[in-house]
Design a protein around this motif. Structure first.
Motif, PDB file in Angstrom:
ATOM      1  N   ASN A 310       0.805  -1.222   0.000  1.00 55.02           N
ATOM      2  CA  ASN A 310       0.000   0.000   0.000  1.00 55.02           C
ATOM      3  C   ASN A 310       0.837   1.272   0.000  1.00 55.02           C
ATOM      4  O   ASN A 310       0.320   2.356  -0.261  1.00 55.02           O
ATOM      5  CB  ASN A 310      -0.936   0.013   1.211  1.00 55.02           C
ATOM      6  N   HIS A 311       2.118   1.153   0.322  1.00 56.81           N
ATOM      7  CA  HIS A 311       3.008   2.311   0.326  1.00 56.81           C
ATOM      8  C   HIS A 311       4.292   1.957  -0.413  1.00 56.81           C
ATOM      9  O   HIS A 311       4.648   0.784  -0.549  1.00 56.81           O
ATOM     10  CB  HIS A 311       3.335   2.747   1.757  1.00 56.81           C
ATOM     11  N   PHE A 312       4.981   2.981  -0.865  1.00 51.92           N
ATOM     12  CA  PHE A 312       6.277   2.749  -1.480  1.00 51.92           C
ATOM     13  C   PHE A 312       7.195   3.927  -1.201  1.00 51.92           C
ATOM     14  O   PHE A 312       6.758   5.055  -0.957  1.00 51.92           O
ATOM     15  CB  PHE A 312       6.159   2.482  -2.989  1.00 51.92           C
ATOM     16  N   LEU A 313       8.493   3.623  -1.211  1.00 50.62           N
ATOM     17  CA  LEU A 313       9.538   4.625  -1.012  1.00 50.62           C
ATOM     18  C   LEU A 313      10.146   4.990  -2.350  1.00 50.62           C
ATOM     19  O   LEU A 313      10.374   4.123  -3.204  1.00 50.62           O
ATOM     20  CB  LEU A 313      10.647   4.075  -0.115  1.00 50.62           C
ATOM     21  N   VAL A 314      10.418   6.276  -2.526  1.00 49.90           N
ATOM     22  CA  VAL A 314      11.122   6.770  -3.700  1.00 49.90           C
ATOM     23  C   VAL A 314      12.289   7.608  -3.208  1.00 49.90           C
ATOM     24  O   VAL A 314      12.138   8.404  -2.271  1.00 49.90           O
ATOM     25  CB  VAL A 314      10.204   7.623  -4.598  1.00 49.90           C
ATOM     26  N   GLY A 315      13.450   7.438  -3.822  1.00 50.26           N
ATOM     27  CA  GLY A 315      14.603   8.201  -3.371  1.00 50.26           C
ATOM     28  C   GLY A 315      15.529   8.587  -4.497  1.00 50.26           C
ATOM     29  O   GLY A 315      15.609   7.912  -5.528  1.00 50.26           O
ATOM     30  N   GLY A 316      16.221   9.698  -4.284  1.00 55.03           N
ATOM     31  CA  GLY A 316      17.236  10.183  -5.206  1.00 55.03           C
ATOM     32  C   GLY A 316      18.146  11.137  -4.471  1.00 55.03           C
ATOM     33  O   GLY A 316      18.216  11.137  -3.234  1.00 55.03           O
ATOM     34  N   ALA A 317      18.830  11.982  -5.206  1.00 53.09           N
ATOM     35  CA  ALA A 317      19.784  12.912  -4.601  1.00 53.09           C
ATOM     36  C   ALA A 317      19.118  13.869  -3.621  1.00 53.09           C
ATOM     37  O   ALA A 317      19.749  14.358  -2.679  1.00 53.09           O
ATOM     38  CB  ALA A 317      20.506  13.689  -5.693  1.00 53.09           C
ATOM     39  N   GLN A 318      17.838  14.153  -3.832  1.00 55.27           N
ATOM     40  CA  GLN A 318      17.135  15.099  -2.966  1.00 55.27           C
ATOM     41  C   GLN A 318      16.627  14.463  -1.676  1.00 55.27           C
ATOM     42  O   GLN A 318      16.132  15.162  -0.791  1.00 55.27           O
ATOM     43  CB  GLN A 318      15.965  15.715  -3.739  1.00 55.27           C
ATOM     44  N   GLY A 319      16.713  13.151  -1.561  1.00 53.67           N
ATOM     45  CA  GLY A 319      16.255  12.474  -0.358  1.00 53.67           C
ATOM     46  C   GLY A 319      15.185  11.446  -0.656  1.00 53.67           C
ATOM     47  O   GLY A 319      14.882  11.143  -1.818  1.00 53.67           O
ATOM     48  N   LEU A 320      14.599  10.893   0.406  1.00 53.58           N
ATOM     49  CA  LEU A 320      13.584   9.854   0.295  1.00 53.58           C
ATOM     50  C   LEU A 320      12.200  10.430   0.577  1.00 53.58           C
ATOM     51  O   LEU A 320      12.054  11.373   1.361  1.00 53.58           O
ATOM     52  CB  LEU A 320      13.863   8.730   1.297  1.00 53.58           C
ATOM     53  N   SER A 321      11.192   9.824  -0.038  1.00 52.01           N
ATOM     54  CA  SER A 321       9.809  10.213   0.240  1.00 52.01           C
ATOM     55  C   SER A 321       8.939   8.967   0.289  1.00 52.01           C
ATOM     56  O   SER A 321       9.213   7.967  -0.380  1.00 52.01           O
ATOM     57  CB  SER A 321       9.281  11.192  -0.809  1.00 52.01           C
ATOM     58  N   LEU A 322       7.891   9.035   1.100  1.00 58.41           N
ATOM     59  CA  LEU A 322       6.953   7.930   1.276  1.00 58.41           C
ATOM     60  C   LEU A 322       5.663   8.259   0.537  1.00 58.41           C
ATOM     61  O   LEU A 322       5.115   9.358   0.688  1.00 58.41           O
ATOM     62  CB  LEU A 322       6.678   7.713   2.763  1.00 58.41           C
ATOM     63  N   TRP A 323       5.151   7.290  -0.249  1.00 64.54           N
ATOM     64  CA  TRP A 323       3.983   7.517  -1.091  1.00 64.54           C
ATOM     65  C   TRP A 323       2.886   6.503  -0.776  1.00 64.54           C
ATOM     66  O   TRP A 323       3.160   5.386  -0.339  1.00 64.54           O
ATOM     67  CB  TRP A 323       4.364   7.390  -2.571  1.00 64.54           C
ATOM     68  N   ASP A 324       1.646   6.926  -1.043  1.00 67.88           N
ATOM     69  CA  ASP A 324       0.475   6.061  -0.919  1.00 67.88           C
ATOM     70  C   ASP A 324       0.108   5.534  -2.300  1.00 67.88           C
ATOM     71  O   ASP A 324      -0.141   6.316  -3.224  1.00 67.88           O
ATOM     72  CB  ASP A 324      -0.695   6.839  -0.316  1.00 67.88           C
ATOM     73  N   VAL A 335      12.393  12.585   6.941  1.00 64.49           N
ATOM     74  CA  VAL A 335      13.205  13.577   7.638  1.00 64.49           C
ATOM     75  C   VAL A 335      14.679  13.159   7.642  1.00 64.49           C
ATOM     76  O   VAL A 335      15.020  12.029   7.988  1.00 64.49           O
ATOM     77  CB  VAL A 335      12.707  13.753   9.089  1.00 64.49           C
ATOM     78  N   GLY A 336      15.550  14.079   7.243  1.00 65.51           N
ATOM     79  CA  GLY A 336      16.988  13.830   7.313  1.00 65.51           C
ATOM     80  C   GLY A 336      17.500  12.790   6.352  1.00 65.51           C
ATOM     81  O   GLY A 336      18.512  12.136   6.623  1.00 65.51           O
ATOM     82  N   SER A 337      16.843  12.621   5.191  1.00 69.32           N
ATOM     83  CA  SER A 337      17.220  11.533   4.279  1.00 69.32           C
ATOM     84  C   SER A 337      18.041  11.988   3.084  1.00 69.32           C
ATOM     85  O   SER A 337      18.371  11.170   2.221  1.00 69.32           O
ATOM     86  CB  SER A 337      15.959  10.828   3.770  1.00 69.32           C
ATOM     87  N   SER A 338      18.374  13.265   2.999  1.00 69.34           N
ATOM     88  CA  SER A 338      19.140  13.747   1.855  1.00 69.34           C
ATOM     89  C   SER A 338      20.476  13.013   1.755  1.00 69.34           C
ATOM     90  O   SER A 338      21.206  12.878   2.737  1.00 69.34           O
ATOM     91  CB  SER A 338      19.388  15.252   1.990  1.00 69.34           C
ATOM     92  N   GLY A 339      20.785  12.531   0.564  1.00 65.95           N
ATOM     93  CA  GLY A 339      22.046  11.837   0.336  1.00 65.95           C
ATOM     94  C   GLY A 339      22.009  10.348   0.587  1.00 65.95           C
ATOM     95  O   GLY A 339      22.997   9.653   0.338  1.00 65.95           O
ATOM     96  N   TYR A 340      20.879   9.816   1.073  1.00 65.31           N
ATOM     97  CA  TYR A 340      20.775   8.379   1.340  1.00 65.31           C
ATOM     98  C   TYR A 340      20.107   7.666   0.165  1.00 65.31           C
ATOM     99  O   TYR A 340      19.230   8.219  -0.504  1.00 65.31           O
ATOM    100  CB  TYR A 340      19.972   8.119   2.612  1.00 65.31           C
ATOM    101  N   SER A 341      20.517   6.427  -0.067  1.00 64.65           N
ATOM    102  CA  SER A 341      19.946   5.624  -1.146  1.00 64.65           C
ATOM    103  C   SER A 341      19.844   4.174  -0.687  1.00 64.65           C
ATOM    104  O   SER A 341      20.071   3.859   0.481  1.00 64.65           O
ATOM    105  CB  SER A 341      20.803   5.738  -2.414  1.00 64.65           C
ATOM    106  N   ASN A 342      19.525   3.284  -1.628  1.00 66.05           N
ATOM    107  CA  ASN A 342      19.354   1.858  -1.317  1.00 66.05           C
ATOM    108  C   ASN A 342      18.386   1.659  -0.155  1.00 66.05           C
ATOM    109  O   ASN A 342      18.626   0.866   0.756  1.00 66.05           O
ATOM    110  CB  ASN A 342      20.698   1.200  -0.992  1.00 66.05           C
ATOM    111  N   ALA A 343      17.283   2.396  -0.183  1.00 69.33           N
ATOM    112  CA  ALA A 343      16.318   2.342   0.915  1.00 69.33           C
ATOM    113  C   ALA A 343      15.523   1.047   0.883  1.00 69.33           C
ATOM    114  O   ALA A 343      15.289   0.455  -0.171  1.00 69.33           O
ATOM    115  CB  ALA A 343      15.374   3.538   0.844  1.00 69.33           C
TER     116      ALA A 343
END
Length: 451
Positions: A310-324, A335-343
């Protein structure tokens, strides 16, 4: 002609006091008093008669030592008990005191044993905690300095099998962990081979493309029921094969050949993230469900569904976001996810974990609060959580590491001369697969109390 000798004692910079009087002709004597460990004592002697005293002797000084015992070993008895052993270092102790806590500054007595006893069995331990022990020798009046030892229930790695494969291969384990799929992007037909999961003992079947010039360029992916396997090809098609008969089930045109491919647990959605966009298809009829455009201007580096889809994570250079997935709307930026990947999500969906080259981040509450950070500092490529959420395993330039949660302390590591690229934990939590450029190494994780 002296009648006796007086022995005087001084503690540090205090005044001399009479400690003992001995008879004439005495040339040595013991002093019966309460000495304090690590205290500086001075002694002097003078002779006396009934009428007069001699001058004082030279001064002899010494620091009273009550040396701490030394831990000599830890033996695991069971998952929740262990045996501590030690060596005493004096001839006058009357016994030993054992303290335990979850930090060195917060220990309490858990037992004491008598003189010449050099072991203690501790029971009722929690495998998810790190323990700190302090050990003292004691007499009626004093305790020695203490010695310390920390112990943790730690996995250690035992390589059980190695499979040599061609360079740049991809691999995947089916959801029921019974079938391995291997993809060699630069290899001639077949494009995918299926093996039994018992260390590649048997080749089950081979999967071919319709065009011998077409190569599968992305990660391959099993559907959540294991019936299909999919890959995106160099001709910008997404191909689904039926794993039972290895026949092509569906071929879908996609906008690109490089990206991240994911099946949703709903058993009808497959998604492909490429060039900052994500495409969602119904793979039962090949129809497009949704396109999310321009999510990451510099490209998507993380894309994964949670355990119920029901949810998914998307990430890139700008950080991670949670979607419905149901409303196709963003729930929040992590929060605080800028620069992180392989989520990735933890197995139970309670945590989000991601990594960058120097650290690992773990979020609770669906990423609404600042993460717990583990400093790895060695080119971390991937981090995964154990199914019980008590350990984090990471792969980096030269090692696979294990950290204990919640503190994130490094408790074990396996080092290599070449570079591991990814790891996979099996569902039982007791096996791990480590991928190198030319081989897969299967490890058995054996847990025991170490310190």
């Amino acid at each position: 002609f002296e009648d006796a000798f007086e022995i005087e004692i001084k503690i540090a910079y205090g005044d001399y006091q009479l400690a003992k009087m001995v008879a004439k002709n005495t040339i040595n004597s013991d002093i019966q008093t309460i000495f304090s460990p690590n205290q500086f004592y001075s002694f002097r002697v003078r002779a006396k008669t009934s009428d007069i005293y001699s001058g004082y002797s030279n001064v002899i000084s010494s620091i009273f030592q009550f040396p701490a015992p030394v831990f000599s070993g830890i033996t695991q008895i069971s998952e929740t008990s262990l045996k501590l052993t030690w060596e005493g270092r004096t001839s006058f102790e009357e016994g030993f005191i054992i303290e335990r806590g979850t930090s060195y500054s917060n220990t309490v007595e858990i037992g004491r044993v008598g003189q010449n006893v050099a072991s203690f069995i501790d029971q009722g331990l929690d495998v998810h905690k790190k323990y700190y022990y302090k050990l003292y020798a004691f007499t009626k009046h004093n305790k020695s300095n203490y010695t310390t030892r920390s112990v943790v229930y730690s996995p250690w790695y035992s390589a059980s099998f190695t499979v040599s494969l061609k360079h740049d291969f991809g691999y995947l384990l089916s959801p029921d962990e019974k079938v391995f799929a291997v993809n060699n992007p630069g290899k001639a037909e077949p494009v995918i081979e299926l093996y039994t999961a018992d260390y590649f003992h048997s080749l089950l079947r081979q999967i071919y493309s319709t065009d011998p010039l077409v190569r599968t360029t992305t990660n391959i992916e099993f559907s959540k029921d294991g019936k299909y396997i999919a890959g995106v090809n160099s001709d910008n098609t997404l191909t689904l094969w039926n794993t039972n008969v290895t026949a092509i089930y569906k071929s879908i045109s996609v906008n690109g050949s490089e990206g991240i491919l994911r099946f949703n647990p709903d058993l009808h959605t497959v998604a492909f993230a490429t060039k900052g966009n994500i495409y969602f298809w119904n793979y039962t009829d090949g129809s497009i469900i949704k396109v999310l455009n321009d999510l990451e201007t510099s490209g998507i580096t993380s894309f994964v569904f949670n355990q119920d889809g029901n949810h998914f994570l998307v990430g890139g250079a700008q950080g991670l976001s949670l979607w419905d997935k149901n409303s196709w709307s963003k729930i929040r930026d992590i929060v605080g996810s800028s620069g992180y990947s392989n989520a990735a999500f933890s197995k139970d969906g309670k945590y989000i974990i991601a990594s960058n080259s120097s650290s690992i981040a773990i979020w609770e509450n669906a990423g609404s609060t600042l993460p717990k950070q583990i400093v790895s500092g060695d080119g971390t490529r991937q981090a995964v959580m154990s199914s019980d959420n008590n350990y984090v395993y990471s792969v980096s330039n030269s090692r696979v590491s294990c950290y204990l949660l919640p503190d994130g302390e490094l408790i074990d590591a396996a080092y290599f001369t070449d570079m591991p690229t990814s790891i996979m934990l099996l569902n039982d939590g007791l096996q791990m697969i480590c991928k190198f450029s030319d081989r897969l190494v299967f490890w058995t994780l054996k847990f025991e109390w170490v310190g």
